[in-house]
Design a protein around this motif. Structure first.
Motif, PDB file in Angstrom:
ATOM      1  N   PHE A 103      -0.547 -40.062   0.437  1.00  0.00           N
ATOM      2  CA  PHE A 103       0.868 -39.735   0.140  1.00  0.00           C
ATOM      3  C   PHE A 103       1.107 -38.452   1.042  1.00  0.00           C
ATOM      4  CE2 PHE A 103       4.850 -38.297  -2.207  1.00  0.00           C
ATOM      5  CZ  PHE A 103       5.590 -39.398  -1.888  1.00  0.00           C
ATOM      6  N   GLY A 104       1.979 -38.783   2.165  1.00  0.00           N
ATOM      7  CA  GLY A 104       2.580 -37.480   3.104  1.00  0.00           C
ATOM      8  C   GLY A 104       1.701 -37.814   4.328  1.00  0.00           C
TER       9      GLY A 104
ATOM     10  N   THR B 284       2.736 -38.431   7.207  1.00  0.00           N
ATOM     11  CA  THR B 284       3.329 -38.032   8.425  1.00  0.00           C
ATOM     12  C   THR B 284       3.308 -36.756   8.792  1.00  0.00           C
ATOM     13  OG1 THR B 284       5.276 -38.195   7.182  1.00  0.00           O
ATOM     14  CG2 THR B 284       4.838 -40.114   8.329  1.00  0.00           C
TER      15      THR B 284
ATOM     16  N   THR C 139      -0.887 -31.767   8.280  1.00  0.00           N
ATOM     17  CA  THR C 139      -2.258 -32.083   7.715  1.00  0.00           C
ATOM     18  C   THR C 139      -2.266 -33.462   7.399  1.00  0.00           C
ATOM     19  OG1 THR C 139      -1.667 -29.919   6.854  1.00  0.00           O
ATOM     20  CG2 THR C 139      -3.770 -30.907   6.092  1.00  0.00           C
ATOM     21  N   GLY C 140      -1.342 -34.117   6.815  1.00  0.00           N
ATOM     22  CA  GLY C 140      -1.735 -35.568   6.466  1.00  0.00           C
ATOM     23  C   GLY C 140      -2.204 -36.277   7.559  1.00  0.00           C
TER      24      GLY C 140
ATOM     25  N   ALA D  32       9.002 -38.399  -2.958  1.00  0.00           N
ATOM     26  CA  ALA D  32       8.336 -37.441  -3.843  1.00  0.00           C
ATOM     27  C   ALA D  32       9.623 -36.998  -5.055  1.00  0.00           C
ATOM     28  CB  ALA D  32       8.217 -36.329  -3.296  1.00  0.00           C
TER      29      ALA D  32
ATOM     30  N   VAL E  25       1.809 -33.981   0.625  1.00  0.00           N
ATOM     31  CA  VAL E  25       3.517 -33.534   0.522  1.00  0.00           C
ATOM     32  C   VAL E  25       3.632 -32.243  -0.206  1.00  0.00           C
ATOM     33  CG1 VAL E  25       5.576 -34.183  -0.534  1.00  0.00           C
ATOM     34  CG2 VAL E  25       3.942 -35.842   0.534  1.00  0.00           C
ATOM     35  N   GLY E  26       3.894 -31.064   0.565  1.00  0.00           N
ATOM     36  CA  GLY E  26       3.927 -29.682  -0.002  1.00  0.00           C
ATOM     37  C   GLY E  26       5.087 -29.120   0.780  1.00  0.00           C
TER      38      GLY E  26
ATOM     39  N   TYR F  65       4.117 -27.844  -2.704  1.00  0.00           N
ATOM     40  CA  TYR F  65       3.802 -28.699  -4.011  1.00  0.00           C
ATOM     41  C   TYR F  65       4.730 -28.302  -5.086  1.00  0.00           C
ATOM     42  CZ  TYR F  65      -0.004 -30.752  -1.714  1.00  0.00           C
ATOM     43  OH  TYR F  65      -1.049 -31.177  -0.603  1.00  0.00           O
TER      44      TYR F  65
ATOM     45  N   HIS G   9       7.773 -30.052  -4.125  1.00  0.00           N
ATOM     46  CA  HIS G   9       7.850 -31.750  -4.047  1.00  0.00           C
ATOM     47  C   HIS G   9       6.650 -32.613  -4.861  1.00  0.00           C
ATOM     48  CE1 HIS G   9      10.557 -31.102  -0.621  1.00  0.00           C
ATOM     49  NE2 HIS G   9       9.623 -30.697   0.123  1.00  0.00           N
TER      50      HIS G   9
ATOM     51  N   GLY H 161      -8.694 -28.120  -0.610  1.00  0.00           N
ATOM     52  CA  GLY H 161      -8.991 -27.726   0.862  1.00  0.00           C
ATOM     53  C   GLY H 161      -9.534 -26.602   0.991  1.00  0.00           C
ATOM     54  N   PHE H 162      -9.444 -25.550   2.040  1.00  0.00           N
ATOM     55  CA  PHE H 162      -9.962 -24.316   2.310  1.00  0.00           C
ATOM     56  C   PHE H 162      -9.681 -23.639   1.083  1.00  0.00           C
ATOM     57  CE2 PHE H 162      -9.972 -20.137   4.561  1.00  0.00           C
ATOM     58  CZ  PHE H 162     -11.484 -20.034   4.493  1.00  0.00           C
ATOM     59  N   ASP H 163      -8.372 -23.480   0.295  1.00  0.00           N
ATOM     60  CA  ASP H 163      -8.289 -23.081  -0.773  1.00  0.00           C
ATOM     61  C   ASP H 163      -8.396 -24.246  -1.900  1.00  0.00           C
ATOM     62  OD1 ASP H 163      -6.024 -23.281   0.577  1.00  0.00           O
ATOM     63  OD2 ASP H 163      -4.821 -22.226  -0.842  1.00  0.00           O
TER      64      ASP H 163
HETATM   65  N1  LIG Z   1      -5.232 -25.447   0.760  1.00  0.00           N
HETATM   66  C1  LIG Z   1      -5.289 -25.695   2.223  1.00  0.00           C
HETATM   67  O1  LIG Z   1      -6.102 -25.123   2.793  1.00  0.00           O
HETATM   68  C2  LIG Z   1      -3.984 -26.113   3.041  1.00  0.00           C
HETATM   69  C3  LIG Z   1      -4.303 -26.351   4.393  1.00  0.00           C
HETATM   70  C4  LIG Z   1      -3.239 -26.949   4.935  1.00  0.00           C
HETATM   71  C5  LIG Z   1      -2.023 -27.346   4.265  1.00  0.00           C
HETATM   72  N2  LIG Z   1      -1.927 -26.973   2.884  1.00  0.00           N
HETATM   73  C6  LIG Z   1      -0.662 -27.436   2.322  1.00  0.00           C
HETATM   74  O2  LIG Z   1      -0.408 -28.835   2.413  1.00  0.00           O
HETATM   75  C7  LIG Z   1       1.068 -29.019   2.413  1.00  0.00           C
HETATM   76  C8  LIG Z   1       1.423 -29.694   3.596  1.00  0.00           C
HETATM   77  O3  LIG Z   1       1.399 -28.945   4.890  1.00  0.00           O
HETATM   78  P1  LIG Z   1       1.892 -29.283   6.287  1.00  0.00           P
HETATM   79  O4  LIG Z   1       1.877 -28.159   7.225  1.00  0.00           O
HETATM   80  O5  LIG Z   1       1.024 -30.466   6.469  1.00  0.00           O
HETATM   81  O6  LIG Z   1       3.552 -29.839   5.871  1.00  0.00           O
HETATM   82  P2  LIG Z   1       4.202 -30.697   6.883  1.00  0.00           P
HETATM   83  O7  LIG Z   1       3.712 -30.898   8.308  1.00  0.00           O
HETATM   84  O8  LIG Z   1       5.784 -30.030   6.818  1.00  0.00           O
HETATM   85  O9  LIG Z   1       4.365 -32.248   6.146  1.00  0.00           O
HETATM   86  C9  LIG Z   1       5.033 -32.113   5.087  1.00  0.00           C
HETATM   87  C10 LIG Z   1       5.004 -33.691   4.381  1.00  0.00           C
HETATM   88  O10 LIG Z   1       5.622 -33.960   3.248  1.00  0.00           O
HETATM   89  C11 LIG Z   1       6.527 -35.154   3.235  1.00  0.00           C
HETATM   90  N3  LIG Z   1       7.748 -35.001   2.579  1.00  0.00           N
HETATM   91  C12 LIG Z   1       8.468 -34.042   2.454  1.00  0.00           C
HETATM   92  N4  LIG Z   1       9.610 -34.275   1.542  1.00  0.00           N
HETATM   93  C13 LIG Z   1       9.224 -35.446   1.128  1.00  0.00           C
HETATM   94  C14 LIG Z   1       9.780 -36.356   0.179  1.00  0.00           C
HETATM   95  N5  LIG Z   1      11.039 -35.980  -0.647  1.00  0.00           N
HETATM   96  N6  LIG Z   1       9.037 -37.540   0.092  1.00  0.00           N
HETATM   97  C15 LIG Z   1       7.748 -37.791   0.556  1.00  0.00           C
HETATM   98  N7  LIG Z   1       7.561 -37.156   1.469  1.00  0.00           N
HETATM   99  C16 LIG Z   1       8.055 -35.798   1.698  1.00  0.00           C
HETATM  100  C17 LIG Z   1       6.875 -35.210   4.834  1.00  0.00           C
HETATM  101  O11 LIG Z   1       7.386 -36.352   5.170  1.00  0.00           O
HETATM  102  P3  LIG Z   1       8.348 -36.481   6.539  1.00  0.00           P
HETATM  103  O12 LIG Z   1       7.359 -36.651   7.683  1.00  0.00           O
HETATM  104  O13 LIG Z   1       8.962 -37.714   6.189  1.00  0.00           O
HETATM  105  O14 LIG Z   1       9.167 -35.234   6.773  1.00  0.00           O
HETATM  106  C18 LIG Z   1       5.472 -34.828   5.325  1.00  0.00           C
HETATM  107  O15 LIG Z   1       4.621 -35.887   5.608  1.00  0.00           O
HETATM  108  C19 LIG Z   1       1.242 -27.560   2.234  1.00  0.00           C
HETATM  109  O16 LIG Z   1       1.886 -27.339   0.954  1.00  0.00           O
HETATM  110  C20 LIG Z   1       0.566 -26.607   2.672  1.00  0.00           C
HETATM  111  O17 LIG Z   1       0.794 -25.237   2.003  1.00  0.00           O
HETATM  112  C21 LIG Z   1      -2.920 -26.392   2.255  1.00  0.00           C
END
Ligand SMILES: NC(=O)c1ccc[n+]([C@@H]2O[C@H](COP(=O)([O-])OP(=O)(O)OC[C@H]3O[C@@H](n4cnc5c(N)ncnc54)[C@H](OP(=O)(O)O)[C@@H]3O)[C@@H](O)[C@H]2O)c1
Length: 399
Positions: free
Chosen positions: A10-11, A13, A16-17, A62, A82-83, A85, A88, A136-138
């Motif tokens: 889920f996510g 697009t 990171t997805g 979400a 999808v973050g 989090y 969403h 993930g990394f965290d």
């Molecule tokens: N722990 C770690 O090491 C680590 C590493 C990387 C990322 N993260 C976390 O991962 C998350 C994503 O980061 P990112 O940079 O990949 O974000 P991003 O590129 O902004 O992607 C967000 C995703 O959420 C989707 N989305 C948003 N609202 C939605 C809804 N209402 N229903 C369904 N889908 C929805 C978006 O869809 P659309 O394309 O349709 O907008 C997109 O697929 C963040 O919370 C980030 O902090 C953590």
């Protein structure tokens, strides 16, 4: 559990997805789907995947619980990117906990994890769902390395290591728009919510009961002559240490009731290393302060918007392949072994996408003996995840 899909991403697009989709596609032989709210974007993501990996495309939002219930009922595992989090993610966790669907994600938002534990640990235990945040990394490197250190000591018939440190050496990587949005969300919520500020500084924020636990301070800028390193605060230590304490608590204090864990960035003890540690300490302190100030100063908010990546943006492929990190985890008070956790990839994206995809596959296919509930990566998956990460190319050693 027999369901149509092994894994739904889920996510798919998001920044990171898309990387996680590539990792899952490379595994081959999966019955899987990519899901999100926009069919055209999902079709474009599927078109970039290797021929033959053919995921189904599923729509869900979400914030539309009925669409989530319908989605999670068809799969054994949901992996979500999808973050932020806290903004969403809650309905999806609720749906998985209710349906007995295993779940993993990339959150580093401690206050949201606490809310998910309070709301869904009991229902997940009943339904059989393993809900595993922070894959993930965290916080996989720290959580799994501490688990491995303690497991190794136990195998050798020795007592657990009571005071453990994790030093991140040689760390190089970038951030994405979603990560920036998550950090901003935490800072914004903390500026108005006193209870949340208290929770964010509580090292035991994620353990079931805190009675009898002493407070501890995070590791900051310090010179450790004995270890020949100078340390600076590590921005992810806040969530990583809390996840490690939850692992200990869920394992009935297998690491010891007085167990402590600290994490920091480590630089060589020489003039260049000291300068780097000072600069890092200043940066780690300044960014949240600037984000907090920006909530009241629109021109500063605009300036940050222009400088920081936006949704869907993140480090380039070149930057991702040039990234790397090495975590060394060891006990401070014994001759216990050192666990090294290393990857030659950008920590937050190249390495994280391998970790999250491996966690999803582990939940879907491996014979795990963990009980269900809101778990940690180490408690949910332990050695099975270590094995999968080694297969994915990470180096994890016990010396
Ligand atoms: N722990 C770690 O090491 C680590 C590493 C990387 C990322 N993260 C976390 O991962 C998350 C994503 O980061 P990112 O940079 O990949 O974000 P991003 O590129 O902004 O992607 C967000 C995703 O959420 C989707 N989305 C948003 N609202 C939605 C809804 N209402 N229903 C369904 N889908 C929805 C978006 O869809 P659309 O394309 O349709 O907008 C997109 O697929 C963040 O919370 C980030 O902090 C953590």
């Amino acid at each position: 559990m027999s369901r149509e899909f092994d894994i739904v991403l889920f996510g798919a697009t998001g920044f990171t997805g898309q990387l996680v989709a590539q990792q899952l596609a490379a595994m081959g032989g999966l019955h899987w789907a990519i899901a999100g709210r926009n069919r055209d974007k999902l079709t474009a993501v599927a078109a970039e995947l290797p021929t033959g990996s053919a995921p189904a495309i599923e729509l869900a939002d979400a914030h539309d619980r009925a669409s989530l219930d319908a989605l999670v009922a068809r799969t054994r595992v949901v992996v979500s990117t999808v973050g932020p989090y806290a903004q969403h993610g809650s309905d999806l966790v609720a749906a998985c906990a209710a349906a007995g669907t295993h779940y993993c994600d990339l959150t580093g938002e401690a206050h949201w994890v606490r809310a998910m534990i309070d709301a869904h640990h009991a229902s997940a235990q009943q339904s059989g769902a393993r809900i595993v945040h922070c894959c993930g990394f965290d916080s996989i490197p720290g959580d799994l390395s501490v688990w491995l250190l303690q497991h190794e000591l136990q195998q050798r018939g020795r007592s657990p290591a009571l005071h453990v440190r994790g030093y991140y050496h040689d760390l190089r990587g970038g951030v994405s728009g979603g990560t920036v949005a998550s950090m901003r969300g935490i800072v914004q919520a903390a500026t108005t919510d006193k209870g949340l500020r208290r929770l964010l500084v509580d090292p035991y924020a994620l353990v079931p009961t805190r009675a009898g636990k002493a407070r501890q301070h995070e590791l900051g800028f310090a010179i450790h002559r004995g270890e020949s390193v100078v340390t600076a605060p590590f921005v992810m230590a806040g969530i990583n240490t809390r996840v490690v304490y939850r692992s200990n608590a869920l394992a009935d204090d297998a690491y010891g009731r007085e167990f402590t864990y600290h994490e920091a960035l480590a630089f060589p003890l020489n003039p260049r290393g000291i300068a780097d540690a000072v600069a890092m300490t200043a940066g780690v302190t300044a960014l949240p302060a600037a984000m907090a100030a920006a909530t009241k100063l629109p021109p500063l908010a605009k300036m940050l918007d222009n400088k920081l990546p936006k949704a869907g943006e993140g480090p380039s492929e070149r930057a991702r392949t040039r990234g790397h990190y090495t975590l060394k985890v060891r006990s401070v008070d014994s001759d216990a072994p050192t666990v090294t956790f290393h990857d030659d990839a950008d920590p937050g994206y190249g390495s994280t996408s391998k970790m999250l995809a491996s966690a999803a596959a582990c939940l879907a296919f491996d014979a795990l003996d963990s009980k269900p509930g809101v778990l940690t990566p180490a408690v949910a998956m332990g050695q099975a995840l270590v094995d999968r990460l080694r297969n994915a190319g990470l180096t994890i050693t016990v010396e």
